[in-house]
Write a protein that holds these residues in place. Sequence first.
Motif, PDB file in Angstrom:
ATOM      1  N   ASP A 241      21.856-103.572  55.497  1.00  0.00           N
ATOM      2  CA  ASP A 241      22.812-102.508  55.829  1.00  0.00           C
ATOM      3  C   ASP A 241      22.068-101.229  56.200  1.00  0.00           C
ATOM      4  N   GLU A 242      22.632-100.491  57.143  1.00  0.00           N
ATOM      5  CA  GLU A 242      22.028 -99.224  57.561  1.00  0.00           C
ATOM      6  C   GLU A 242      22.821 -98.053  56.972  1.00  0.00           C
ATOM      7  N   VAL A 243      22.105 -97.145  56.338  1.00  0.00           N
ATOM      8  CA  VAL A 243      22.717 -95.937  55.795  1.00  0.00           C
ATOM      9  C   VAL A 243      22.218 -94.739  56.597  1.00  0.00           C
ATOM     10  N   THR A 244      22.987 -93.673  56.567  1.00  0.00           N
ATOM     11  CA  THR A 244      22.577 -92.413  57.182  1.00  0.00           C
ATOM     12  C   THR A 244      22.335 -91.424  56.051  1.00  0.00           C
ATOM     13  N   VAL A 245      21.218 -90.733  56.111  1.00  0.00           N
ATOM     14  CA  VAL A 245      20.858 -89.758  55.094  1.00  0.00           C
ATOM     15  C   VAL A 245      20.797 -88.384  55.748  1.00  0.00           C
ATOM     16  N   LYS A 246      21.523 -87.435  55.156  1.00  0.00           N
ATOM     17  CA  LYS A 246      21.539 -86.057  55.664  1.00  0.00           C
ATOM     18  C   LYS A 246      20.995 -85.152  54.571  1.00  0.00           C
ATOM     19  N   VAL A 247      20.002 -84.336  54.935  1.00  0.00           N
ATOM     20  CA  VAL A 247      19.357 -83.433  53.989  1.00  0.00           C
ATOM     21  C   VAL A 247      19.538 -82.011  54.492  1.00  0.00           C
ATOM     22  N   GLU A 248      20.028 -81.137  53.613  1.00  0.00           N
ATOM     23  CA  GLU A 248      20.277 -79.755  54.009  1.00  0.00           C
ATOM     24  C   GLU A 248      19.952 -78.810  52.857  1.00  0.00           C
ATOM     25  N   GLY A 249      19.147 -77.798  53.148  1.00  0.00           N
ATOM     26  CA  GLY A 249      18.804 -76.817  52.123  1.00  0.00           C
ATOM     27  C   GLY A 249      17.458 -76.163  52.393  1.00  0.00           C
ATOM     28  N   ASN A 250      17.007 -75.378  51.422  1.00  0.00           N
ATOM     29  CA  ASN A 250      15.777 -74.600  51.583  1.00  0.00           C
ATOM     30  C   ASN A 250      14.523 -75.440  51.773  1.00  0.00           C
TER      31      ASN A 250
ATOM     32  N   LYS B 126      14.587 -89.432  42.539  1.00  0.00           N
ATOM     33  CA  LYS B 126      13.829 -88.822  43.638  1.00  0.00           C
ATOM     34  C   LYS B 126      14.639 -87.692  44.272  1.00  0.00           C
ATOM     35  N   ALA B 127      15.918 -87.923  44.514  1.00  0.00           N
ATOM     36  CA  ALA B 127      16.772 -86.905  45.142  1.00  0.00           C
ATOM     37  C   ALA B 127      16.834 -85.631  44.303  1.00  0.00           C
ATOM     38  N   ARG B 128      16.810 -85.802  42.989  1.00  0.00           N
ATOM     39  CA  ARG B 128      16.913 -84.647  42.086  1.00  0.00           C
ATOM     40  C   ARG B 128      15.647 -83.789  42.075  1.00  0.00           C
ATOM     41  N   GLU B 129      14.570 -84.271  42.686  1.00  0.00           N
ATOM     42  CA  GLU B 129      13.336 -83.485  42.771  1.00  0.00           C
ATOM     43  C   GLU B 129      13.457 -82.324  43.759  1.00  0.00           C
ATOM     44  N   TYR B 130      14.494 -82.348  44.582  1.00  0.00           N
ATOM     45  CA  TYR B 130      14.622 -81.363  45.654  1.00  0.00           C
ATOM     46  C   TYR B 130      15.805 -80.436  45.435  1.00  0.00           C
ATOM     47  N   GLU B 131      15.646 -79.224  45.923  1.00  0.00           N
ATOM     48  CA  GLU B 131      16.721 -78.234  45.874  1.00  0.00           C
ATOM     49  C   GLU B 131      17.814 -78.590  46.883  1.00  0.00           C
ATOM     50  N   SER B 132      17.409 -79.165  48.004  1.00  0.00           N
ATOM     51  CA  SER B 132      18.342 -79.488  49.084  1.00  0.00           C
ATOM     52  C   SER B 132      19.400 -80.495  48.665  1.00  0.00           C
ATOM     53  N   SER B 133      20.525 -80.419  49.344  1.00  0.00           N
ATOM     54  CA  SER B 133      21.591 -81.411  49.201  1.00  0.00           C
ATOM     55  C   SER B 133      21.160 -82.654  49.970  1.00  0.00           C
ATOM     56  N   ILE B 134      21.319 -83.838  49.376  1.00  0.00           N
ATOM     57  CA  ILE B 134      20.997 -85.097  50.051  1.00  0.00           C
ATOM     58  C   ILE B 134      22.241 -85.973  49.981  1.00  0.00           C
ATOM     59  N   ILE B 135      22.787 -86.279  51.150  1.00  0.00           N
ATOM     60  CA  ILE B 135      24.020 -87.054  51.252  1.00  0.00           C
ATOM     61  C   ILE B 135      23.698 -88.402  51.897  1.00  0.00           C
ATOM     62  N   VAL B 136      24.138 -89.483  51.258  1.00  0.00           N
ATOM     63  CA  VAL B 136      23.957 -90.828  51.805  1.00  0.00           C
ATOM     64  C   VAL B 136      25.321 -91.310  52.285  1.00  0.00           C
ATOM     65  N   SER B 137      25.366 -91.771  53.548  1.00  0.00           N
ATOM     66  CA  SER B 137      26.628 -92.244  54.124  1.00  0.00           C
ATOM     67  C   SER B 137      26.502 -93.700  54.540  1.00  0.00           C
ATOM     68  N   TYR B 138      27.574 -94.458  54.261  1.00  0.00           N
ATOM     69  CA  TYR B 138      27.613 -95.870  54.626  1.00  0.00           C
ATOM     70  C   TYR B 138      29.061 -96.311  54.751  1.00  0.00           C
ATOM     71  N   ASN B 139      29.367 -96.972  55.843  1.00  0.00           N
ATOM     72  CA  ASN B 139      30.680 -97.591  56.020  1.00  0.00           C
ATOM     73  C   ASN B 139      31.828 -96.587  55.840  1.00  0.00           C
ATOM     74  N   GLY B 140      31.644 -95.382  56.361  1.00  0.00           N
ATOM     75  CA  GLY B 140      32.697 -94.374  56.306  1.00  0.00           C
ATOM     76  C   GLY B 140      32.763 -93.559  55.024  1.00  0.00           C
ATOM     77  N   LYS B 141      31.880 -93.852  54.052  1.00  0.00           N
ATOM     78  CA  LYS B 141      31.865 -93.103  52.790  1.00  0.00           C
ATOM     79  C   LYS B 141      30.574 -92.298  52.695  1.00  0.00           C
ATOM     80  N   SER B 142      30.669 -91.103  52.152  1.00  0.00           N
ATOM     81  CA  SER B 142      29.501 -90.255  51.944  1.00  0.00           C
ATOM     82  C   SER B 142      29.446 -89.839  50.479  1.00  0.00           C
ATOM     83  N   VAL B 143      28.244 -89.932  49.886  1.00  0.00           N
ATOM     84  CA  VAL B 143      28.084 -89.578  48.480  1.00  0.00           C
ATOM     85  C   VAL B 143      26.842 -88.716  48.284  1.00  0.00           C
ATOM     86  N   ASP B 144      26.847 -87.976  47.194  1.00  0.00           N
ATOM     87  CA  ASP B 144      25.710 -87.161  46.780  1.00  0.00           C
ATOM     88  C   ASP B 144      24.636 -88.104  46.236  1.00  0.00           C
ATOM     89  N   ALA B 145      23.434 -88.063  46.814  1.00  0.00           N
ATOM     90  CA  ALA B 145      22.348 -88.948  46.391  1.00  0.00           C
ATOM     91  C   ALA B 145      21.856 -88.631  44.984  1.00  0.00           C
TER      92      ALA B 145
END
Length: 86
Positions: free
Chosen positions: A60-69, A26-45
Amino acid sequence: MSQEFKFTVSDPAGMHARPAGLLVAKAREYESSIIVSYNGKSVDAKRIFGVMGLGVKQGDEVTVKVEGNDEDKAAAEFEQFLKENL
């Protein structure tokens, strides 16, 4: 500008291989960067081993940050995807 939201995983198995694979696809469908963060670690979705390596379990709660066109569309659709699949 970026979009950010929090999501609590409800899948009893957490973010294991099958849902992680769906999430990456699903993440690869978008041009934007999608970062998933949990427990102090952040990874490329868009990277399966990164997502699985977070070790996210049910409740568990994750934080998702989306940035791009296409961040507005990507954030809304990705959040809906998480609610339906995780």
